[in-house]
Design a protein around this motif. Structure first.
Motif, PDB file in Angstrom:
ATOM      1  N   GLU A 116      10.079   7.690   0.931  1.00  0.00           N
ATOM      2  CA  GLU A 116       8.871   7.601   1.741  1.00  0.00           C
ATOM      3  C   GLU A 116       8.961   8.525   2.955  1.00  0.00           C
ATOM      4  O   GLU A 116       8.006   9.227   3.297  1.00  0.00           O
ATOM      5  CB  GLU A 116       8.688   6.148   2.192  1.00  0.00           C
ATOM      6  CG  GLU A 116       7.285   5.785   2.582  1.00  0.00           C
ATOM      7  CD  GLU A 116       7.136   4.288   2.850  1.00  0.00           C
ATOM      8  OE1 GLU A 116       5.993   3.832   2.942  1.00  0.00           O
ATOM      9  OE2 GLU A 116       8.179   3.591   2.990  1.00  0.00           O
ATOM     10  N   TYR A 117      10.112   8.529   3.594  1.00  0.00           N
ATOM     11  CA  TYR A 117      10.324   9.340   4.790  1.00  0.00           C
ATOM     12  C   TYR A 117      10.366  10.825   4.454  1.00  0.00           C
ATOM     13  O   TYR A 117       9.690  11.650   5.070  1.00  0.00           O
ATOM     14  CB  TYR A 117      11.623   8.905   5.457  1.00  0.00           C
ATOM     15  CG  TYR A 117      11.919   9.571   6.776  1.00  0.00           C
ATOM     16  CD1 TYR A 117      11.317   9.136   7.951  1.00  0.00           C
ATOM     17  CD2 TYR A 117      12.815  10.638   6.855  1.00  0.00           C
ATOM     18  CE1 TYR A 117      11.585   9.743   9.171  1.00  0.00           C
ATOM     19  CE2 TYR A 117      13.089  11.250   8.065  1.00  0.00           C
ATOM     20  CZ  TYR A 117      12.474  10.793   9.213  1.00  0.00           C
ATOM     21  OH  TYR A 117      12.745  11.405  10.420  1.00  0.00           O
ATOM     22  N   TYR A 121      12.845   3.727   0.887  1.00  0.00           N
ATOM     23  CA  TYR A 121      12.672   4.108   2.289  1.00  0.00           C
ATOM     24  C   TYR A 121      12.952   5.595   2.494  1.00  0.00           C
ATOM     25  O   TYR A 121      12.228   6.294   3.214  1.00  0.00           O
ATOM     26  CB  TYR A 121      13.590   3.279   3.184  1.00  0.00           C
ATOM     27  CG  TYR A 121      13.286   1.804   3.164  1.00  0.00           C
ATOM     28  CD1 TYR A 121      12.285   1.259   3.964  1.00  0.00           C
ATOM     29  CD2 TYR A 121      13.992   0.933   2.331  1.00  0.00           C
ATOM     30  CE1 TYR A 121      12.001  -0.095   3.948  1.00  0.00           C
ATOM     31  CE2 TYR A 121      13.719  -0.434   2.297  1.00  0.00           C
ATOM     32  CZ  TYR A 121      12.719  -0.932   3.110  1.00  0.00           C
ATOM     33  OH  TYR A 121      12.444  -2.275   3.079  1.00  0.00           O
ATOM     34  N   LYS A 137       7.387   5.798   6.766  1.00  0.00           N
ATOM     35  CA  LYS A 137       6.457   6.917   6.557  1.00  0.00           C
ATOM     36  C   LYS A 137       5.796   7.319   7.868  1.00  0.00           C
ATOM     37  O   LYS A 137       5.587   8.510   8.142  1.00  0.00           O
ATOM     38  CB  LYS A 137       5.397   6.516   5.529  1.00  0.00           C
ATOM     39  CG  LYS A 137       4.438   7.633   5.156  1.00  0.00           C
ATOM     40  CD  LYS A 137       3.450   7.169   4.088  1.00  0.00           C
ATOM     41  CE  LYS A 137       2.502   8.291   3.690  1.00  0.00           C
ATOM     42  NZ  LYS A 137       1.529   7.836   2.654  1.00  0.00           N
ATOM     43  N   THR A 156       9.413  12.592   1.795  1.00  0.00           N
ATOM     44  CA  THR A 156       8.248  13.230   1.179  1.00  0.00           C
ATOM     45  C   THR A 156       7.355  13.863   2.241  1.00  0.00           C
ATOM     46  O   THR A 156       6.894  15.004   2.102  1.00  0.00           O
ATOM     47  CB  THR A 156       7.436  12.204   0.361  1.00  0.00           C
ATOM     48  OG1 THR A 156       8.261  11.679  -0.681  1.00  0.00           O
ATOM     49  CG2 THR A 156       6.216  12.864  -0.271  1.00  0.00           C
TER      50      THR A 156
END
Length: 478
Positions: free
Chosen positions: A139-140, A136, A221, A142
């Motif tokens: 994903e955030y 998690y 994301k 990046t």
């Protein structure tokens, strides 16, 4: 003299502080709101995985704080120089500083994108990401990294806008980006279908009708994408403001050429906020790893993440007052009107202390209800409420600290500004977070916060008292 410069020189301090602080405070509250909205939507969208999703954003947030800290260091340092230059009537130097702020932002944002992309996974693990949280957080973060240039530009140039006394434009920038973020969040986070608002219905004591949404279903994301698009919108608004000629500062290409003297002074002054935010990230590294030992892992990390967001509603208005204060102090210090400097600082301390006390009361009385907005996990709500009541014990003292540190930023005294910014986190909080759990287990982690706030208040009080004596002597010509 430009009209806004006349206001900084002659307007009554009470009216001037209100004019400059009110827009900044509104903007900061909205910023706090949309940081919270990210977490709320993610918590509700992920359901049974809400703890891991919230913890993932909480792990990523300190890295975002480092990025924001660099932008603020450049922007606040430059703003201090611009305010003082305008107070001295040196328009050319003020515009030189603005150009160098922009070039420094461009250079640093490129460096952050490259370095962050290479070392992201080790960084997240360093900040305490467990195997369940890491996907998690990755994903955030990046997405956030690749859009960090928008973050940095908006933060730094907003401070330049404030330095010339145009607080309303700075507020509009934050309002626009916050509105865009709140609109885009559900679109990118939730899947297409009916969204149930049971968490709101429970709080309001009434029925809230489900809403059908054509969403992308990107979860964590999606929250990051919404955030970046919101910041890009704010950056575009600032570009329009400077290009339209509404600013008292003029952009000139020649001022983009980096000048060592300007860059050095700007970063030196900005080291205070940089140190404060960077040390906050170091605190998170230490704290999350301590929580893994004494707090049982994901739940304790999620608690800290939620408490940080709740604190924003108290801290952001105080930072709004400070943002209104800094151009007043910087301009009048440059103009050698020291009585106005002291009057504005005293008034700001009274206002920020009132805000801190109000925040203390709300968090003391309603912590469980506030946690319930983020999640339906009863363990998280119950443990979070207990932790919050401990962590806020010295909150009424924080307003004085915030204004005290900003005084030194505004008058260009880099060393005491840096020292005060570092003291709470590095000198007091980290040692206490390491030591106290040996005696009080998890409670010791939460106790470290009010103790460090109390010690930092005493240190700030002594330094500010000394500075006021110096300003009084300067005002009397001795």
């Amino acid at each position: 003299m430009h009209e806004r410069s006349k206001l900084l020189a002659d307007e009554s301090i009470g009216k001037l502080l209100f004019k400059l602080s009110a827009p900044a405070t509104v903007g900061m509250l909205v910023q706090a709101l949309y940081n919270i909205v990210d977490t709320v939507f993610v918590g509700q969208a992920l359901g049974e995985n809400s703890v891991q999703g919230i913890a993932g954003i909480s792990i990523a947030f300190p890295i975002m704080m480092v990025i924001m800290a660099i932008a603020l260091a450049i922007g606040i340092g430059g703003a201090s120089m611009i305010s003082r230059s305008l107070g001295e009537g040196n328009q050319e130097r003020a515009e030189n500083v603005m150009g160098n702020v922009l070039s420094l932002v461009l250079i640093m944002s490129l460096f952050i994108i490259i370095a962050g992309s290479i070392y992201l996974t080790p960084l997240l693990k360093l900040f305490g990401a467990t195997d369940t949280i890491l996907p998690y957080a990755t994903e955030y973060m990046t997405v956030i990294l690749h859009g960090s240039g928008f973050f940095m530009f908006a933060l730094a140039m907003n401070n330049v806008v404030r330095s010339e006394g145009n607080a309303k434009v700075a507020m509009y920038t934050m309002l626009i980006s916050a509105l865009v973020n709140v609109i885009l969040d559900p679109l990118f986070i939730f899947k297409s279908g009916y969204i149930e608002f049971n968490f709101l219905a429970d709080k309001l004591g009434t029925t809230v009708q489900p809403l059908y949404l054509h969403g992308f279903g990107l979860g964590v994301k999606g929250a990051a994408i919404a955030t970046i698009l919101a910041q890009a919108t704010g950056a575009l608004f600032l570009i329009w403001y400077f290009a339209s000629g509404n600013s008292s500062l003029r952009f000139r290409l020649k001022n983009l050429i980096p000048r060592f003297d300007i860059a050095f002074e700007s970063i030196s002054i900005g080291m205070g906020p940089l140190a404060r935010n960077a040390s906050s990230s170091l605190v998170v590294i230490v704290l999350n790893n301590i929580l893994l030992i004494y707090g049982g892992g994901d739940v304790a990390i999620a608690i800290f993440g939620v408490v940080n967001r709740l604190f924003m509603f108290t801290f952001m208005p105080m930072y709004g007052i400070v943002q209104g204060l800094q151009p007043i102090v910087g301009f009048n210090y440059g103009a050698r009107n020291f009585s106005r400097v002291m009057e504005s600082v005293k008034l700001s301390m009274m206002v920020t202390t009132t805000i801190a006390v109000a925040g203390f009361i709300v968090l003391l009385v309603f912590p469980g209800q506030l946690f319930g907005i983020f999640t339906s996990d009863q363990q998280l709500i119950s443990s979070g409420a207990s932790a919050t009541r401990i962590m806020i014990l010295a909150l009424p003292l924080v307003g004085f600290q915030v204004v005290g540190a900003s005084l030194y930023q505004a008058i260009g005294k880099a060393l005491p500004s840096f020292f005060l910014a570092m003291s709470r986190q590095l000198l007091f909080l980290i040692p206490l977070v390491i030591i106290l759990p040996h005696f009080f287990q998890l409670t010791g982690v939460w106790l470290a916060f009010p103790l460090s706030d109390s010690l930092s208040f005493l240190l700030t009080f002594m330094l500010v008292l000394r500075e006021f004596k110096i300003l009084t002597r300067l005002e009397n010509g001795s």
